[in-house]
Write a protein that holds these residues in place. Structure first.
Motif, PDB file in Angstrom:
ATOM      1  N   PRO A   1       1.133  -1.357  -0.154  1.00  0.00           N
ATOM      2  CA  PRO A   1       0.080  -0.357  -0.179  1.00  0.00           C
ATOM      3  C   PRO A   1       0.823   0.956  -0.103  1.00  0.00           C
ATOM      4  CG  PRO A   1      -0.118  -1.396   2.252  1.00  0.00           C
ATOM      5  CD  PRO A   1       0.821  -1.841   1.167  1.00  0.00           C
ATOM      6  N   TRP A   2       2.902   1.311   0.933  1.00  0.00           N
ATOM      7  CA  TRP A   2       3.106   2.229   0.130  1.00  0.00           C
ATOM      8  C   TRP A   2       3.590   2.816  -0.896  1.00  0.00           C
ATOM      9  CZ3 TRP A   2       1.360   4.716   4.252  1.00  0.00           C
ATOM     10  CH2 TRP A   2       1.099   3.781   5.775  1.00  0.00           C
ATOM     11  N   SER A   3       4.168   1.496  -1.562  1.00  0.00           N
ATOM     12  CA  SER A   3       4.988   1.869  -2.566  1.00  0.00           C
ATOM     13  C   SER A   3       4.242   1.329  -3.943  1.00  0.00           C
ATOM     14  CB  SER A   3       6.061   0.981  -3.072  1.00  0.00           C
ATOM     15  OG  SER A   3       5.281  -0.391  -2.781  1.00  0.00           O
ATOM     16  N   GLY A   4       2.970   0.271  -3.841  1.00  0.00           N
ATOM     17  CA  GLY A   4       2.729  -0.057  -5.111  1.00  0.00           C
ATOM     18  C   GLY A   4       3.421  -1.259  -5.753  1.00  0.00           C
ATOM     19  N   ASP A   5       4.589  -1.439  -5.305  1.00  0.00           N
ATOM     20  CA  ASP A   5       5.440  -2.474  -5.147  1.00  0.00           C
ATOM     21  C   ASP A   5       4.790  -4.425  -4.960  1.00  0.00           C
ATOM     22  OD1 ASP A   5       6.762  -1.325  -6.475  1.00  0.00           O
ATOM     23  OD2 ASP A   5       8.525  -1.115  -5.173  1.00  0.00           O
ATOM     24  N   PRO A   6       5.057  -5.570  -5.748  1.00  0.00           N
ATOM     25  CA  PRO A   6       4.881  -6.612  -5.079  1.00  0.00           C
ATOM     26  C   PRO A   6       4.990  -7.053  -4.121  1.00  0.00           C
ATOM     27  CG  PRO A   6       5.631  -6.798  -7.211  1.00  0.00           C
ATOM     28  CD  PRO A   6       6.292  -5.594  -6.906  1.00  0.00           C
ATOM     29  N   VAL A   7       4.067  -7.621  -3.160  1.00  0.00           N
ATOM     30  CA  VAL A   7       4.291  -8.548  -1.572  1.00  0.00           C
ATOM     31  C   VAL A   7       5.228  -8.973  -1.358  1.00  0.00           C
ATOM     32  CG1 VAL A   7       3.375  -9.490   0.094  1.00  0.00           C
ATOM     33  CG2 VAL A   7       1.709  -7.190  -1.249  1.00  0.00           C
ATOM     34  N   GLN A   8       6.263  -8.806  -1.092  1.00  0.00           N
ATOM     35  CA  GLN A   8       7.145  -9.826  -0.199  1.00  0.00           C
ATOM     36  C   GLN A   8       7.594 -10.682   0.775  1.00  0.00           C
ATOM     37  OE1 GLN A   8      10.210 -10.515  -3.151  1.00  0.00           O
ATOM     38  NE2 GLN A   8       8.539  -8.573  -4.050  1.00  0.00           N
ATOM     39  N   GLU A   9       7.469 -11.685   1.161  1.00  0.00           N
ATOM     40  CA  GLU A   9       6.941 -12.804   1.561  1.00  0.00           C
ATOM     41  C   GLU A   9       8.088 -12.436   3.609  1.00  0.00           C
ATOM     42  OE1 GLU A   9       5.922 -17.512   1.748  1.00  0.00           O
ATOM     43  OE2 GLU A   9       8.242 -16.745   1.136  1.00  0.00           O
ATOM     44  N   ASP A  10       9.025 -11.715   2.979  1.00  0.00           N
ATOM     45  CA  ASP A  10       9.707 -11.066   3.949  1.00  0.00           C
ATOM     46  C   ASP A  10       9.533 -10.169   4.581  1.00  0.00           C
ATOM     47  OD1 ASP A  10      10.848  -9.658   2.469  1.00  0.00           O
ATOM     48  OD2 ASP A  10      13.378 -10.241   3.049  1.00  0.00           O
ATOM     49  N   SER A  11       8.516  -9.320   4.322  1.00  0.00           N
ATOM     50  CA  SER A  11       7.430  -8.081   4.740  1.00  0.00           C
ATOM     51  C   SER A  11       6.033  -8.181   5.229  1.00  0.00           C
ATOM     52  CB  SER A  11       8.206  -7.396   3.623  1.00  0.00           C
ATOM     53  OG  SER A  11       9.208  -7.509   3.350  1.00  0.00           O
ATOM     54  N   LEU A  12       5.378  -9.575   6.288  1.00  0.00           N
ATOM     55  CA  LEU A  12       4.451 -10.108   6.333  1.00  0.00           C
ATOM     56  C   LEU A  12       4.059  -9.842   7.655  1.00  0.00           C
ATOM     57  CD1 LEU A  12       3.748 -13.528   4.507  1.00  0.00           C
ATOM     58  CD2 LEU A  12       3.592 -10.803   3.906  1.00  0.00           C
ATOM     59  N   THR A  13       2.978  -8.783   8.075  1.00  0.00           N
ATOM     60  CA  THR A  13       2.799  -9.159   9.529  1.00  0.00           C
ATOM     61  C   THR A  13       1.070  -9.214   8.934  1.00  0.00           C
ATOM     62  OG1 THR A  13       2.615  -7.332  10.974  1.00  0.00           O
ATOM     63  CG2 THR A  13       1.255  -6.458   9.202  1.00  0.00           C
ATOM     64  N   LEU A  14       0.400  -8.984  11.095  1.00  0.00           N
ATOM     65  CA  LEU A  14      -0.867 -10.104  10.962  1.00  0.00           C
ATOM     66  C   LEU A  14      -1.165  -8.623  11.602  1.00  0.00           C
ATOM     67  CD1 LEU A  14      -2.539 -12.353  11.126  1.00  0.00           C
ATOM     68  CD2 LEU A  14      -2.326 -12.453  13.462  1.00  0.00           C
ATOM     69  N   TYR A  15      -2.505  -8.053  10.803  1.00  0.00           N
ATOM     70  CA  TYR A  15      -3.319  -6.954  10.989  1.00  0.00           C
ATOM     71  C   TYR A  15      -4.723  -7.419  11.912  1.00  0.00           C
ATOM     72  CZ  TYR A  15      -4.981  -2.396  11.638  1.00  0.00           C
ATOM     73  OH  TYR A  15      -6.031  -1.059  12.235  1.00  0.00           O
ATOM     74  N   GLN A  16      -5.097  -6.874  12.461  1.00  0.00           N
ATOM     75  CA  GLN A  16      -6.625  -7.173  12.776  1.00  0.00           C
ATOM     76  C   GLN A  16      -6.639  -9.250  12.705  1.00  0.00           C
ATOM     77  OE1 GLN A  16      -9.663  -3.679  11.698  1.00  0.00           O
ATOM     78  NE2 GLN A  16      -8.866  -2.907  12.932  1.00  0.00           N
TER      79      GLN A  16
ATOM     80  N   VAL B   1      -3.136 -11.499   7.409  1.00  0.00           N
ATOM     81  CA  VAL B   1      -1.669 -11.214   7.156  1.00  0.00           C
ATOM     82  C   VAL B   1      -1.678 -10.067   5.840  1.00  0.00           C
ATOM     83  CG1 VAL B   1       0.086 -12.489   5.753  1.00  0.00           C
ATOM     84  CG2 VAL B   1      -1.677 -14.125   7.362  1.00  0.00           C
ATOM     85  N   VAL B   2      -1.250  -9.366   6.215  1.00  0.00           N
ATOM     86  CA  VAL B   2      -1.510  -8.374   5.838  1.00  0.00           C
ATOM     87  C   VAL B   2       0.185  -7.837   5.090  1.00  0.00           C
ATOM     88  CG1 VAL B   2      -2.952  -6.978   5.565  1.00  0.00           C
ATOM     89  CG2 VAL B   2      -1.318  -6.417   7.100  1.00  0.00           C
ATOM     90  N   GLY B   3       0.689  -7.610   3.312  1.00  0.00           N
ATOM     91  CA  GLY B   3       2.053  -7.305   3.045  1.00  0.00           C
ATOM     92  C   GLY B   3       2.178  -5.987   2.263  1.00  0.00           C
ATOM     93  N   PHE B   4       4.156  -6.142   2.405  1.00  0.00           N
ATOM     94  CA  PHE B   4       4.609  -4.851   1.976  1.00  0.00           C
ATOM     95  C   PHE B   4       5.770  -5.754   1.465  1.00  0.00           C
ATOM     96  CE2 PHE B   4       2.320  -4.356   5.619  1.00  0.00           C
ATOM     97  CZ  PHE B   4       1.438  -3.116   5.948  1.00  0.00           C
ATOM     98  N   CYS B   5       6.104  -4.526   0.176  1.00  0.00           N
ATOM     99  CA  CYS B   5       7.192  -4.666  -0.261  1.00  0.00           C
ATOM    100  C   CYS B   5       8.410  -4.995   0.309  1.00  0.00           C
ATOM    101  CB  CYS B   5       7.189  -3.745  -1.180  1.00  0.00           C
ATOM    102  SG  CYS B   5       8.053  -1.885  -1.008  1.00  0.00           S
ATOM    103  N   ASN B   6       8.778  -4.689   1.137  1.00  0.00           N
ATOM    104  CA  ASN B   6      10.063  -4.907   2.249  1.00  0.00           C
ATOM    105  C   ASN B   6       9.477  -4.560   3.614  1.00  0.00           C
ATOM    106  OD1 ASN B   6      10.692  -1.823   3.000  1.00  0.00           O
ATOM    107  ND2 ASN B   6      10.831  -1.575   0.439  1.00  0.00           N
ATOM    108  N   PRO B   7      10.605  -5.258   4.730  1.00  0.00           N
ATOM    109  CA  PRO B   7      10.452  -4.874   5.714  1.00  0.00           C
ATOM    110  C   PRO B   7      10.299  -3.249   6.652  1.00  0.00           C
ATOM    111  CG  PRO B   7      11.992  -6.376   5.659  1.00  0.00           C
ATOM    112  CD  PRO B   7      11.460  -6.116   3.843  1.00  0.00           C
TER     113      PRO B   7
END
Length: 61
Positions: free
Chosen positions: A16-31, A34-40
């Motif tokens: 949601p910050w960059s628009g880049d693909p989600v990476q497996e090392d950048s996942l978190t649990l929210y509510q 599992v939500v993901g990000f492009c980097n840690p």
């Protein structure tokens, strides 16, 4: 993989910050999801922001 979170369980495909693909090392649990990000760094920025909002909603500062 962070804390047993799996990319295939992620609710989003792009960061949601960059628009880049989600990476497996950048996942978190929210509510409970599992939500993901492009980097840690993006993940950590989200966790900090979400924690701040959660505290404010709960009346904690």
């Amino acid at each position: 993989m962070a804390d047993g979170l799996r990319l295939e369980d992620c609710v989003n495909e792009t960061c949601p910050w960059s628009g880049d693909p989600v990476q497996e090392d950048s996942l978190t649990l929210y509510q409970g999801k599992v939500v993901g990000f492009c980097n840690p760094g993006c993940r950590d920025k989200f966790e900090k922001a979400a924690s701040s909002f959660d505290s404010a909603i709960e009346g904690k500062k």
